[in-house]
Design a protein around this motif. Structure first.
Motif, short mmCIF file in Angstrom:
data_model
loop_
_atom_site.label_atom_id
_atom_site.label_comp_id
_atom_site.label_asym_id
_atom_site.label_seq_id
_atom_site.Cartn_x
_atom_site.Cartn_y
_atom_site.Cartn_z
N ALA A 37 12.98 6.53 32.00
CA ALA A 37 12.33 7.85 32.01
C ALA A 37 10.85 7.68 32.34
O ALA A 37 10.29 8.43 33.16
CB ALA A 37 12.50 8.53 30.65
N LEU A 43 6.25 12.90 26.75
CA LEU A 43 6.72 11.68 27.41
C LEU A 43 5.56 10.71 27.61
O LEU A 43 5.71 9.51 27.39
CB LEU A 43 7.38 12.02 28.75
CG LEU A 43 7.97 10.83 29.50
CD1 LEU A 43 9.12 10.21 28.71
CD2 LEU A 43 8.44 11.25 30.90
N ARG A 95 14.45 5.05 27.60
CA ARG A 95 13.00 5.28 27.55
C ARG A 95 12.30 4.64 28.74
O ARG A 95 11.47 5.27 29.40
CB ARG A 95 12.47 4.69 26.25
CG ARG A 95 10.99 4.88 26.01
CD ARG A 95 10.52 3.96 24.90
NE ARG A 95 9.41 4.49 24.14
CZ ARG A 95 8.71 3.78 23.26
NH1 ARG A 95 9.03 2.52 23.02
NH2 ARG A 95 7.71 4.32 22.60
N TYR A 150 15.31 11.79 27.37
CA TYR A 150 15.01 10.77 28.36
C TYR A 150 15.88 10.94 29.61
O TYR A 150 15.40 10.83 30.74
CB TYR A 150 15.25 9.37 27.77
CG TYR A 150 14.29 8.95 26.70
CD1 TYR A 150 12.91 9.01 26.90
CD2 TYR A 150 14.75 8.44 25.49
CE1 TYR A 150 12.03 8.59 25.91
CE2 TYR A 150 13.88 8.02 24.50
CZ TYR A 150 12.52 8.10 24.71
OH TYR A 150 11.65 7.68 23.74
#
Length: 241
Positions: free
Chosen positions: A116, A140, A113, A6
């Protein structure tokens, strides 16, 4: 994904966003109607600064507004400083510590998270303002679908509990493993399972396209659609992100 993964996405995608912004701050952002690249930079600076404060303190905090007088290179420099603060906060964070979040887990991992994904999506927005956006990394994006369906979507549906009456969607990733069965309503409830199933409508495509469709950034026409298209159209008209 690991926190280091991340962190790498935050660093790489924020660099891409800021570097693109330097080429044309006045460009309109097609995926964010009414926004320019400058608006996008200010928004990301606010989010980066906010998240860094929450991670450092572990406590809920208000989102700080970007200084109104900033423009041009000064605005980009301000946002870059906020990004650097976020990277430092994440690098120093204890991933197991208690931390305020608006989803699970209730630790700084949530913010690794969240930032990101936030940064990757807005880098994609910025790419679309100045050229052709590249797909978001598949792993992702798949993680982003999980986060959206479990953390973001329920909060939106509960704001209008009468809006959905049990409609179901099946999302099927075609560039790797990933399937989601989603039921919306009744009474503002949302249930999501990572499984195969038959929904009122099914959408198939790469993880990036599925994630961007969830966020209303690409049309259903970019995906394979089976079943009742009105359910997908209702999503597009009622789900905002």
């Amino acid at each position: 994904m690991e926190t280091a993964d991340y962190l790498g996405f935050v660093r790489e995608r924020s660099d891409a966003l800021l570097n693109l912004a330097r080429t044309n701050l006045d460009a309109a952002v097609p995926s964010c109607p009414g926004w320019t690249v400058a608006t996008l930079v200010a928004h990301n600076g606010e989010e980066w600064g906010w998240s860094s404060t929450v991670v450092r303190t572990g406590a809920r905090s208000d989102v700080p507004a970007a200084p109104e007088a900033l423009a041009g290179a000064a605005l980009i420099g301000w946002a870059e400083e906020r990004r650097d603060e976020l990277l430092a906060a994440l690098e120093e964070a204890d991933p197991t510590a208690n931390c305020w979040t608006f989803g699970l887990p209730r630790t700084p991992v949530f913010w690794f998270r969240r930032q990101a994904l936030e940064t990757a999506v807005h880098a994609w927005d910025c790419e679309g303002a100045v050229g052709d956006p590249a797909p978001i990394d598949g792993e992702l994006a798949s993680d982003g679908i999980d986060e959206f369906l479990t953390s973001m979507l329920p909060r939106q549906v509960k704001q209008r509990p009468e809006g959905w009456t049990g409609q179901s969607l099946h999302l099927h990733r075609t560039d790797g493993e990933g399937e989601w069965m989603v039921r919306l309503g009744p009474d503002g409830e949302v249930s999501t399972e990572n499984s195969h199933g038959k929904g009122d409508v099914a959408l198939r495509g790469p993880a990036s396209s599925l994630y961007l469709w969830c966020l209303n950034r690409v049309p259903a026409a970019d995906l394979e659609l089976f079943g009742d298209p009105s359910v997908a159209a209702k999503w597009t008209s009622e789900i905002a992100f």
